[in-house]
Design a protein around this motif. Structure first.
Motif, short mmCIF file in Angstrom:
data_model
loop_
_atom_site.label_atom_id
_atom_site.label_comp_id
_atom_site.label_asym_id
_atom_site.label_seq_id
_atom_site.Cartn_x
_atom_site.Cartn_y
_atom_site.Cartn_z
N THR A 292 0.82 -1.21 0.00
CA THR A 292 0.00 0.00 0.00
C THR A 292 0.85 1.26 0.00
OG1 THR A 292 -1.74 -1.19 1.21
CG2 THR A 292 -1.88 1.22 1.17
N TYR A 293 1.91 1.29 0.80
CA TYR A 293 2.71 2.50 0.96
C TYR A 293 4.19 2.31 0.60
CZ TYR A 293 -1.17 4.61 3.59
OH TYR A 293 -2.38 5.14 3.96
N SER A 294 4.89 1.52 1.41
CA SER A 294 6.35 1.54 1.32
C SER A 294 6.90 0.95 0.03
CB SER A 294 6.96 0.83 2.54
OG SER A 294 6.51 -0.52 2.63
N ALA A 295 6.25 -0.06 -0.54
CA ALA A 295 6.75 -0.63 -1.79
C ALA A 295 6.67 0.40 -2.92
CB ALA A 295 5.96 -1.88 -2.16
N LYS A 296 5.62 1.19 -2.92
CA LYS A 296 5.48 2.22 -3.96
C LYS A 296 6.51 3.33 -3.76
CE LYS A 296 0.62 1.10 -4.63
NZ LYS A 296 -0.79 1.51 -4.53
N ALA A 297 6.72 3.73 -2.52
CA ALA A 297 7.70 4.79 -2.26
C ALA A 297 9.11 4.31 -2.57
CB ALA A 297 7.60 5.25 -0.80
N PHE A 298 9.41 3.05 -2.24
CA PHE A 298 10.76 2.54 -2.54
C PHE A 298 10.97 2.43 -4.04
CE2 PHE A 298 14.03 -0.81 -2.96
CZ PHE A 298 15.07 -0.12 -2.34
N THR A 299 9.94 2.08 -4.78
CA THR A 299 10.05 2.06 -6.24
C THR A 299 10.44 3.44 -6.76
OG1 THR A 299 8.42 0.29 -6.43
CG2 THR A 299 8.78 1.65 -8.38
N ALA A 300 9.77 4.47 -6.26
CA ALA A 300 10.12 5.83 -6.68
C ALA A 300 11.54 6.19 -6.27
CB ALA A 300 9.12 6.82 -6.07
N ALA A 301 11.92 5.83 -5.05
CA ALA A 301 13.27 6.15 -4.56
C ALA A 301 14.34 5.44 -5.39
CB ALA A 301 13.40 5.76 -3.09
N LEU A 302 14.12 4.18 -5.70
CA LEU A 302 15.09 3.41 -6.46
C LEU A 302 15.26 4.00 -7.86
CD1 LEU A 302 16.89 0.89 -6.36
CD2 LEU A 302 14.93 -0.44 -7.17
N GLU A 303 14.16 4.35 -8.50
CA GLU A 303 14.24 4.92 -9.85
C GLU A 303 14.93 6.27 -9.84
OE1 GLU A 303 10.18 4.75 -11.15
OE2 GLU A 303 10.23 2.58 -11.47
N LEU A 304 14.68 7.08 -8.81
CA LEU A 304 15.35 8.37 -8.71
C LEU A 304 16.84 8.19 -8.42
CD1 LEU A 304 12.60 10.27 -6.69
CD2 LEU A 304 13.38 10.85 -9.00
N ALA A 305 17.18 7.24 -7.54
CA ALA A 305 18.59 7.01 -7.21
C ALA A 305 19.38 6.57 -8.43
CB ALA A 305 18.69 5.97 -6.09
N ARG A 306 18.76 5.78 -9.28
CA ARG A 306 19.47 5.24 -10.44
C ARG A 306 19.76 6.31 -11.49
NH1 ARG A 306 16.30 -0.63 -10.71
NH2 ARG A 306 17.81 -1.71 -9.36
N ARG A 307 19.20 7.48 -11.34
CA ARG A 307 19.56 8.58 -12.24
C ARG A 307 20.96 9.11 -11.95
NH1 ARG A 307 14.05 12.32 -12.06
NH2 ARG A 307 12.60 10.71 -12.83
N GLY A 308 21.42 8.87 -10.73
CA GLY A 308 22.78 9.25 -10.39
C GLY A 308 23.02 10.72 -10.17
N ASP A 309 21.97 11.47 -9.81
CA ASP A 309 22.14 12.92 -9.64
C ASP A 309 22.06 13.33 -8.18
OD1 ASP A 309 19.47 12.29 -9.41
OD2 ASP A 309 18.75 14.01 -10.54
N GLY A 310 22.77 12.61 -7.33
CA GLY A 310 22.83 12.98 -5.92
C GLY A 310 22.22 11.93 -5.02
N PRO A 311 22.55 11.97 -3.73
CA PRO A 311 22.06 10.96 -2.78
C PRO A 311 20.53 11.02 -2.62
CG PRO A 311 23.91 12.20 -1.85
CD PRO A 311 23.48 12.92 -3.09
N THR A 312 19.94 9.84 -2.56
CA THR A 312 18.50 9.70 -2.30
C THR A 312 18.31 9.00 -0.96
OG1 THR A 312 17.95 9.58 -4.66
CG2 THR A 312 16.35 8.64 -3.13
N LEU A 313 17.42 9.52 -0.15
CA LEU A 313 17.08 8.89 1.13
C LEU A 313 15.64 8.39 1.06
CD1 LEU A 313 17.66 8.23 4.13
CD2 LEU A 313 16.77 10.50 4.69
N PHE A 314 15.47 7.08 1.20
CA PHE A 314 14.14 6.47 1.27
C PHE A 314 13.73 6.34 2.72
CE2 PHE A 314 12.09 2.22 1.97
CZ PHE A 314 10.80 2.62 1.63
N TRP A 315 12.54 6.87 3.04
CA TRP A 315 12.04 6.84 4.41
C TRP A 315 11.14 5.62 4.57
CZ3 TRP A 315 13.25 11.47 7.27
CH2 TRP A 315 12.96 11.37 8.63
N LEU A 316 11.62 4.62 5.30
CA LEU A 316 10.87 3.39 5.51
C LEU A 316 9.86 3.61 6.63
CD1 LEU A 316 10.24 0.44 5.02
CD2 LEU A 316 12.22 -0.16 6.43
#
Length: 326
Positions: A292-316
């Motif tokens: 419902t929540y965290s899997a969707k947010a982690f998907t967004a975080a992972l895709e943003l992190a893979r752009r390589g434009d700075g550190p991403t922090l995923f809030w679990l």
């Protein structure tokens, strides 16, 4: 009060006058995922570990929302049928020897949401189920008018509850200063009722941290959007200013971004493309995400992190430890 530092009080000592029940263990830790796993600089804020049991983001708000609850009180709240908010509210109220009455509504259910719903039903003294959020809120309004109850709003989202999330934003700034992680370019959180996103954004603004807060939308766009987040942040800033008499910085539009494409079409409906990230995080940390929540947010975080434009922090925000014990 807990013995560990509480950054909110360091910035605004007058806020210590507001009743607060020490339910959590702060600060929650931060961990880095290896670049081989994440394809970029990705960190995880382990709010699933912020309480002895039933941790997660809701604990932060409930410290303030349950601050004046006494043994024997009746707590009233609302949420979806698979609401983690309802579960954690009931768990924390029980620790305080209070009783919980929950009014829930039906929605798309996933396996984790079903388990959450079943556990919440056993922890609430009374549970009613309705067909829609509006019906649930109207029933709650009627109950509040006719009975003495301690009201906990949907998702714990109110200026009072969001003080806990403001502290979370300040907590991250302290962890950055301590060298535990670099300044995140972005902080990614699930965006539902909006309290977590708004409170963290306000805390980040108060701390002067150069980070954007990214909300991964998990509900209908008409109710879950950036405008609502900014309104909530302003309301919480007004509360702080009213209690302390001190100026509080604004959260500007450019510091809040919403990712809309992880919604999945309905609240509680799993997002198929989240399976990769869910399995990756489980393999590298043992952490289990909820659909419902965290899997969707982690998907967004992972895709943003893979752009390589700075550190991403995923809030679990989801604590699955209690599920693994069953």
């Amino acid at each position: 009060m807990p013995s560990t530092p509480f950054p909110l009080y360091s910035h605004f000592p007058a806020l210590a006058r507001i009743p607060r029940m020490a339910l959590g263990r702060f600060p929650s830790p931060v961990e880095r995922l290896t670049e081989a796993a994440a394809g970029g600089a990705l960190w995880v804020k382990r709010d699933d570990l912020n309480a002895p049991a039933f941790g997660g983001n809701k604990v932060r708000a409930l410290e303030f929302l349950l601050g004046s609850v006494q043994p024997g009180d009746e707590v009233l709240t609302v949420g979806g049928e698979g609401s983690t908010h309802v579960l954690v509210t009931a768990a924390m109220a029980r620790e305080l020897s209070a009783r919980t009455h929950a009014i829930r509504w039906t929605h798309d259910m996933n396996p984790t949401a079903q388990v959450v719903a079943e556990r919440a039903s056993t922890m609430c003294e009374r549970v009613a189920t309705t067909a829609s959020p509006l019906t649930a809120l109207l029933r709650a309004l009627a109950m509040r008018a006719t009975r003495r109850v301690h009201w906990i709003p949907l998702g714990g989202t109110s200026p009072l509850g969001m003080l806990g999330h403001v502290n979370a934003g300040l907590e991250i700034a302290d962890q950055v200063r301590a060298g535990l992680l670099p300044t995140p370019t972005r902080i990614v959180v699930p965006l539902g009722s909006g309290g977590t996103t708004a409170g963290i954004a306000l805390g980040v603004a108060i701390a002067g941290l150069d980070s954007t807060v990214v909300g991964a939308r998990v509900g209908p766009r008409i109710a879950v959007n950036r405008a609502r987040v900014l309104r909530l942040a302003r309301a919480t800033a007004r509360l702080i200013q009213h209690v302390t008499g001190e100026r509080v910085p604004n959260v500007t539009r450019d510091r809040v971004h919403v990712v809309h494409d992880v919604y999945g079409g309905a609240y509680g409906r799993p997002l198929p493309r989240s399976r990769e990230g869910t399995e990756l995080l489980r393999q590298h940390t043992g952490v289990r995400l909820d659909d419902t929540y965290s899997a969707k947010a982690f998907t967004a975080a992972l895709e943003l992190a893979r752009r390589g434009d700075g550190p991403t922090l995923f809030w679990l925000t989801f604590d699955a430890r209690w599920m693994q014990e069953d």
